[in-house]
Design an enzyme around this catalytic site. Structure first.
Site, PDB file in Angstrom:
ATOM      1  CD  GLU A 166      17.107  51.782 -98.012  1.00 40.27           C
ATOM      2  OE1 GLU A 166      17.603  50.667 -98.194  1.00 40.27           O
ATOM      3  OE2 GLU A 166      17.671  52.683 -97.362  1.00 40.27           O
ATOM      4  CD  GLU A 371      16.036  53.376 -92.707  1.00 39.36           C
ATOM      5  OE1 GLU A 371      17.228  53.060 -92.890  1.00 39.36           O
ATOM      6  OE2 GLU A 371      15.077  52.675 -93.077  1.00 39.36           O
TER       7      GLU A 371
HETATM    8  C1  BG6 Z   1      18.497  51.016 -94.805  1.00 38.78           C
HETATM    9  C2  BG6 Z   1      17.401  50.065 -94.471  1.00 38.78           C
HETATM   10  O1  BG6 Z   1      19.031  50.588 -96.013  1.00 38.78           O
HETATM   11  O2  BG6 Z   1      19.651  51.027 -94.050  1.00 38.78           O
HETATM   12  C3  BG6 Z   1      17.477  49.453 -93.096  1.00 38.78           C
HETATM   13  O3  BG6 Z   1      16.145  50.657 -94.682  1.00 38.78           O
HETATM   14  C4  BG6 Z   1      18.933  49.149 -92.760  1.00 38.78           C
HETATM   15  O4  BG6 Z   1      16.651  48.336 -93.045  1.00 38.78           O
HETATM   16  C5  BG6 Z   1      19.683  50.470 -92.764  1.00 38.78           C
HETATM   17  O5  BG6 Z   1      19.110  48.478 -91.566  1.00 38.78           O
HETATM   18  C6  BG6 Z   1      21.134  50.370 -92.361  1.00 38.78           C
HETATM   19  O6  BG6 Z   1      21.759  49.370 -93.098  1.00 38.78           O
HETATM   20  P1  BG6 Z   1      22.650  48.273 -92.371  1.00 38.78           P
HETATM   21  O7  BG6 Z   1      23.035  47.302 -93.413  1.00 38.78           O
HETATM   22  O8  BG6 Z   1      23.797  49.010 -91.811  1.00 38.78           O
HETATM   23  O9  BG6 Z   1      21.759  47.703 -91.315  1.00 38.78           O
END
Ligand code: BG6
Length: 471
Positions: A166, A371
Site C-alpha cells: 500500500e 488482502e
Molecule cells: C490494509 C493494510 O490497509 O488494510 C493492513 O495493508 C490493514 O495492514 C488492513 O490491517 C485493514 O485495515 P484496518 O485498519 O481495518 O486494520
C-alpha cells in the site's frame, strides 16, 4: 454481465490468507529487533500497541498447523525489516534471520506456498534518524540491499514476493514515513517525493529478484478501492476519471508503465509537488516490470465533482486519513446504495469484479488479491463457537465476483483473505477482528492468547477443499 454458466477456479489457484509482521508477531523488542516507525508512533492509549500483537512470533508453529488444517495453499506474511537489519542497514541480526527461516520451513513442510511482503508499513526508525528515510535517495540503496539479502537467504524456498504494501496509502500517512511536523501540505509534497523513491526502489527490487531468485515472481501490493461517479452528470464522470488517475492508478502506472500518468503529473506540478529526478529513474521503471499485480481490496467509494468556489483554491485538501476532498477536482461522498462495516467501509463485492477487470484491461498482468476481508467487533461466546456469518457472506460474495471476472478472461494467481488469525488492526487495535481464528485477548488484557476456530474457519476449509465450487 450474467453468464449462461460459470467455469470453476483453476486447480492451481492459490487460496491464501495474509498478515503483516508488526500486526501479527509481537516480540517487538525481542531477539535483537530494532524499532520501526510503527513501534515509536504516538497513538491513542485506548488502543493496544504492537508489543505483543497476536504473539505469532511465539505461536508460529501452532498457527501454521492451523493453516494446514484449514487447507491453505498460500500464506502471505511480511518480514520485519528491523528483525533482519535492526538499524535498517549495516549489521545483520542472525536471530531474526533464523525466525523467518523457521517460519518458511514450517510452511513449506505443511505444503503452503509462502508469499513474502518485503516491506509492509514497518519502516526502520533508524533510517529516518540517519538520513530522513524515504525522503532521501539513500533509502533506495538500503531497500534494495535489504531485499537482495532476503532473495539470497530465502529465495530457494520463496518464489512469490511483494515489493511494498500500500505505497499509495503510505505516502499520505506521514507517521508511516516518520514525519512529525504539522504542515499537511508539505507532508503531501514529501509523501510524493517518498513515492518516487519507493518506485525506483521497487523496480530495482524487481530486477534483483529476477537476477537472484530462480523462478521468482514479484509485484507490488497496492490498495485499490473501486471508485464510481456518483451521478450521470458529466462533471461527476470527469471527477471520477481524475480521481482514478491521481488516487488509484498513479503507483501502478509508475511500476508497470514507467510513467507519471498525465493527470497525476499535472496535479503534482500545479501544487509544486512534482519531484526533481533524473530521467534515468523512469528508464529503470520501464525496464523492470513486475510479473503480476498484487492489490488489497476492502471497499468502494463514490466520487462527485468538487469545483472551486470563493472559499477554496487549488491545493486545498480535506483529509479523512486519505485525501477526501480535493478542491477543483473531486470529493468522496457516501454511497447510499451500500451497507458499511462498523467503521464505515462501504461493502461492495461487485466493486471487486470491477477492479479486477479494470486492472487486467489496463496492465494485462495476472492478479494476486493480496488482502480482502471483513473487520468486526467480536467476543467469544459462552457456549459453542463464534458464528461469524457476516464474514462468510462477505467473503463468499467477493469470491464470487473473482470467479465471474475469471470467466471474462481475467487471469489470477490467487486470493488472500485478511487475516488468518485475528491480529492488531492498522487503526483500531484488537477491537477490529478479521480472522478465521479468534485470538483470546482484548485491547489491554492479554489473557492466554489461545487460538479458537470460528465458523468461518470451517467455511474456508470447505471452500478450499472443493476448490470454490460452493462460491
Ligand atoms: C490494509 C493494510 O490497509 O488494510 C493492513 O495493508 C490493514 O495492514 C488492513 O490491517 C485493514 O485495515 P484496518 O485498519 O481495518 O486494520
Amino acid at each position: 454481465m450474467q453468464c449462461k454458466s460459470i467455469k470453476p477456479f483453476p486447480d492451481n489457484f492459490l487460496w491464501g490468507s495474509a498478515s503483516a509482521s508488526f500486526q501479527a508477531e509481537g516480540a517487538a523488542h525481542e531477539d535483537g529487533k530494532g524499532d520501526s516507525v510503527m513501534d515509536v508512533r504516538v497513538q491513542d492509549p485506548s488502543i493496544c500497541n504492537y508489543e505483543v500483537a497476536a504473539d505469532h512470533y511465539h505461536h508460529y508453529k501452532e498457527d501454521v498447523a492451523l493453516m494446514k488444517e484449514c487447507g491453505l495453499k498460500a500464506y502471505r506474511f511480511s518480514i520485519a525489516w528491523t528483525r533482519i537489519f535492526p538499524n535498517g542497514n549495516g549489521e545483520v541480526n542472525e536471530k531474526g534471520v533464523a525466525f523467518y527461516n523457521d517460519l518458511i520451513n514450517e510452511l513449506v513442510s505443511a505444503g503452503i506456498t509462502p508469499i513474502v511482503t518485503i516491506y509492509h508499513f514497518d519502516y526502520p526508525q533508524a533510517l529516518v534518524d540517519q538520513y530522513g528515510g524515504w525522503l532521501n535517495r539513500k533509502s533506495i540503496d538500503d531497500y534494495v540491499n535489504y531485499a537482495s539479502f532476503l532473495f539470497r537467504t530465502y529465495g530457494d524456498r520463496v518464489k512469490y514476493w511483494l515489493t511494498v504494501n500500500e505505497q499509495d496509502h503510505v505516502v499520505h500517512m506521514p507517521f508511516r514515513l516518520g514525519l512529525t511536523d504539522d504542515d499537511r501540505h508539505e507532508k503531501e509534497r514529501l509523501g510524493f517525493l517518498a513515492n518516487h523513491n519507493m518506485c525506483v526502489a521497487g523496480s530495482l527490487a524487481v530486477k534483483a529478484c529476477h537476477e537472484i531468485v530462480e523462478g521468482g515472481k514479484i509485484g507490488p501490493a497496492v490498495c485499490f478501492d473501486m471508485l464510481y461517479p456518483t451521478s450521470n452528470k458529466p462533471e461527476d464522470g470527469l471527477a471520477w476519471m481524475d480521481a482514478m488517475d491521481i488516487r488509484n492508478y498513479y503507483v501502478l502506472d509508475m511500476n508497470v508503465r514507467g510513467e507519471y500518468n498525465g493527470a497525476f503529473r499535472r496535479y503534482l506540478e500545479d501544487r509544486n509537488m512534482y519531484p526533481e529526478f533524473d530521467p534515468s529513474d523512469m528508464e529503470i521503471m520501464k525496464a523492470n516490470k513486475p510479473d503480476f499485480i498484487g492489490f488489497n481490496y476492502y471497499a468502494s467509494k463514490s466520487i462527485s465533482a468538487y469545483p472551486l468556489n470563493e472559499n477554496t483554491k487549488i491545493g486545498d485538501i480535506e483529509f479523512k486519513l486519505l485525501p477526501d476532498k480535493e478542491a477543483g477536482i473531486y470529493q468522496v461522498v457516501k454511497n447510499t446504495n451500500l451497507n458499511a462495516t462498523l467503521w464505515g467501509w462501504e461493502i461492495d463485492d461487485t466493486g471487486l469484479q470491477c477492479v479486477c477487470r479494470l486492472l487486467w484491461d489496463r496492465y494485462h498482468l495476472p492478479l494476486l488479491i493480496t488482502e480482502n476481508g471483513f473487520g468486526n467487533k467480536e467476543t467469544w461466546p459462552e457456549e459453542g463457537i463464534l458464528q461469524d456469518d457476516d464474514r462468510i457472506d462477505f467473503l463468499t460474495r467477493h469470491l464470487h465476483n473473482v470467479k465471474e471476472a475469471m470467466n471474462l478472461g481475467v487471469e489470477f494467481i490467487g486470493y488472500c483473505t485478511w487475516s488468518f488469525t485475528d491480529i492488531v488492526s492498522g487503526h483500531s487495535g484488537f477491537s477490529k477482528r478479521y480472522g478465521f481464528v479468534y485470538v483470546n485477548r482484548t485491547e489491554h488484557d492479554l489473557r492466554d492468547l489461545a487460538r479458537r476456530k470460528k465458523k468461518s474457519f470451517y467455511w474456508y476449509q470447505e471452500t478450499i477443499r472443493n476448490n470454490g465450487e460452493n462460491i
